[in-house]
Design a protein around this motif. Structure first.
Motif, PDB file in Angstrom:
ATOM      1  N   ASP A   1      -5.357   2.160   7.204  1.00 59.21           N
ATOM      2  CA  ASP A   1      -5.947   2.251   8.551  1.00 59.21           C
ATOM      3  C   ASP A   1      -6.498   0.900   8.993  1.00 59.21           C
ATOM      4  O   ASP A   1      -6.307   0.482  10.144  1.00 59.21           O
ATOM      5  N   LEU A   2      -7.190   0.212   8.091  1.00 52.30           N
ATOM      6  CA  LEU A   2      -7.766  -1.090   8.440  1.00 52.30           C
ATOM      7  C   LEU A   2      -6.672  -2.112   8.743  1.00 52.30           C
ATOM      8  O   LEU A   2      -6.792  -2.899   9.689  1.00 52.30           O
TER       9      LEU A   2
ATOM     10  N   LEU B   1      -5.275   5.122   1.892  1.00 54.76           N
ATOM     11  CA  LEU B   1      -5.120   5.465   3.308  1.00 54.76           C
ATOM     12  C   LEU B   1      -6.154   4.737   4.175  1.00 54.76           C
ATOM     13  O   LEU B   1      -5.845   4.295   5.296  1.00 54.76           O
ATOM     14  N   GLU B   2      -7.357   4.582   3.653  1.00 61.82           N
ATOM     15  CA  GLU B   2      -8.381   3.834   4.398  1.00 61.82           C
ATOM     16  C   GLU B   2      -7.974   2.372   4.557  1.00 61.82           C
ATOM     17  O   GLU B   2      -8.145   1.775   5.628  1.00 61.82           O
ATOM     18  N   GLN B   3      -7.432   1.788   3.482  1.00 60.17           N
ATOM     19  CA  GLN B   3      -6.959   0.407   3.568  1.00 60.17           C
ATOM     20  C   GLN B   3      -5.810   0.278   4.570  1.00 60.17           C
ATOM     21  O   GLN B   3      -5.737  -0.698   5.331  1.00 60.17           O
TER      22      GLN B   3
ATOM     23  N   TYR C   1       0.831  -1.202   0.000  1.00 62.60           N
ATOM     24  CA  TYR C   1       0.000   0.000   0.000  1.00 62.60           C
ATOM     25  C   TYR C   1       0.870   1.259   0.000  1.00 62.60           C
ATOM     26  O   TYR C   1       0.566   2.248  -0.682  1.00 62.60           O
TER      27      TYR C   1
ATOM     28  N   SER D   1      -6.936   8.445  -1.136  1.00 63.32           N
ATOM     29  CA  SER D   1      -7.789   8.351   0.057  1.00 63.32           C
ATOM     30  C   SER D   1      -8.185   6.904   0.339  1.00 63.32           C
ATOM     31  O   SER D   1      -8.191   6.454   1.497  1.00 63.32           O
ATOM     32  N   GLU D   2      -8.496   6.154  -0.724  1.00 66.87           N
ATOM     33  CA  GLU D   2      -8.841   4.738  -0.546  1.00 66.87           C
ATOM     34  C   GLU D   2      -7.659   3.946  -0.001  1.00 66.87           C
ATOM     35  O   GLU D   2      -7.822   3.074   0.858  1.00 66.87           O
TER      36      GLU D   2
ATOM     37  N   LYS E   1      -1.448  11.164   5.706  1.00 63.88           N
ATOM     38  CA  LYS E   1      -2.676  11.972   5.672  1.00 63.88           C
ATOM     39  C   LYS E   1      -2.344  13.462   5.645  1.00 63.88           C
ATOM     40  O   LYS E   1      -2.982  14.241   4.917  1.00 63.88           O
TER      41      LYS E   1
ATOM     42  N   ASP F   1      -8.785  10.553  -5.026  1.00 64.53           N
ATOM     43  CA  ASP F   1      -9.714   9.510  -4.557  1.00 64.53           C
ATOM     44  C   ASP F   1      -8.970   8.196  -4.314  1.00 64.53           C
ATOM     45  O   ASP F   1      -9.211   7.501  -3.312  1.00 64.53           O
TER      46      ASP F   1
END
Length: 217
Positions: free
Chosen positions: A56-57, A52-54, A8, A49-50, A78, A46
């Protein structure tokens, strides 16, 4: 899990590099070409951002000793993305994004840039190590495969020789069986012949005794 985060991070670095490129193009281009770069940059935002969300998970699934390190990295990513979004707005309005770097909080921006460079250097070093480990594993696997093939070839030759020896033994046993059968037949024939001779001798002796006794009588 860490390897997935590394993937990532690599994707994120590539995406942010593309965003920076398009922001530079937006600042220098006009008209349709500028709008094209704006649309492409929006898509990349976009995607970032996706990612970064991955991240975080995935960070939530890490052990405590690794979680803090990756949490700090994600926060810096971020912050970097927020700065790129601000640069994007300035580029859309035609404001020189470098002006704030010259007259604004230069220390903070330099620190962010240095942090990003250090993170990217660490990421590249880690990727290089992973590639080296992968290459070594591939070489070891190839060597192991060659050894296995060589062992299998030797075993096949050994099995072939054993099979040839078994065939020779079967042939020899067949010949021996035929020889023994012939010998048994001859032994039986000799015994029958001997019994016949003995029987004839007994008959002759019996007749001789009979005639001798009769003659004296």
């Amino acid at each position: 899990m860490a390897s997935l985060l590394d993937s990532y991070e690599q994707q994120y670095s590539s995406v942010t590099a593309d965003i920076t490129f398009h922001i530079g193009q937006i600042s220098t281009n006009h008209g349709a070409e500028k709008q094209t770069n704006i649309r492409q940059a929006d898509k990349l935002f976009d995607e970032a951002s996706e990612l970064l969300e991955q991240m975080d998970l995935e960070v939530q699934e890490l052990e405590a000793r690794d979680r803090q390190k990756y949490t700090t990295r994600v926060k810096s990513y971020k912050a970097e993305l927020l700065k790129l979004q601000a640069d994007m707005k300035k580029a859309k309005l035609g404001i020189d994004a470098n002006r704030d770097e010259l007259f604004g909080d230069d220390t903070h921006d330099s620190e962010d840039m240095r942090t990003r460079l250090l993170d990217n250097s660490e990421l590249l070093e880690r990727s290089s190590r992973n590639l080296e480990h992968g290459y070594r594993a591939a070489v070891e696997t190839e060597q192991m495969g060659a050894q296995i093939m060589d062992d299998l070839h030797k075993q096949r030759q050994t099995i072939g020789r054993s099979r040839n020896r078994l065939e020779e033994m079967n042939t020899n046993l067949g010949k021996s069986s035929r020889v023994l059968s012939g010998m048994m037949k001859r032994i039986i024939q000799n015994r029958v012949l001997m019994l016949g001779i003995v029987l004839i001798l007994l008959i002759v002796i019996s007749l001789a005794i009979y005639f001798t006794v009769k003659k004296h009588s």
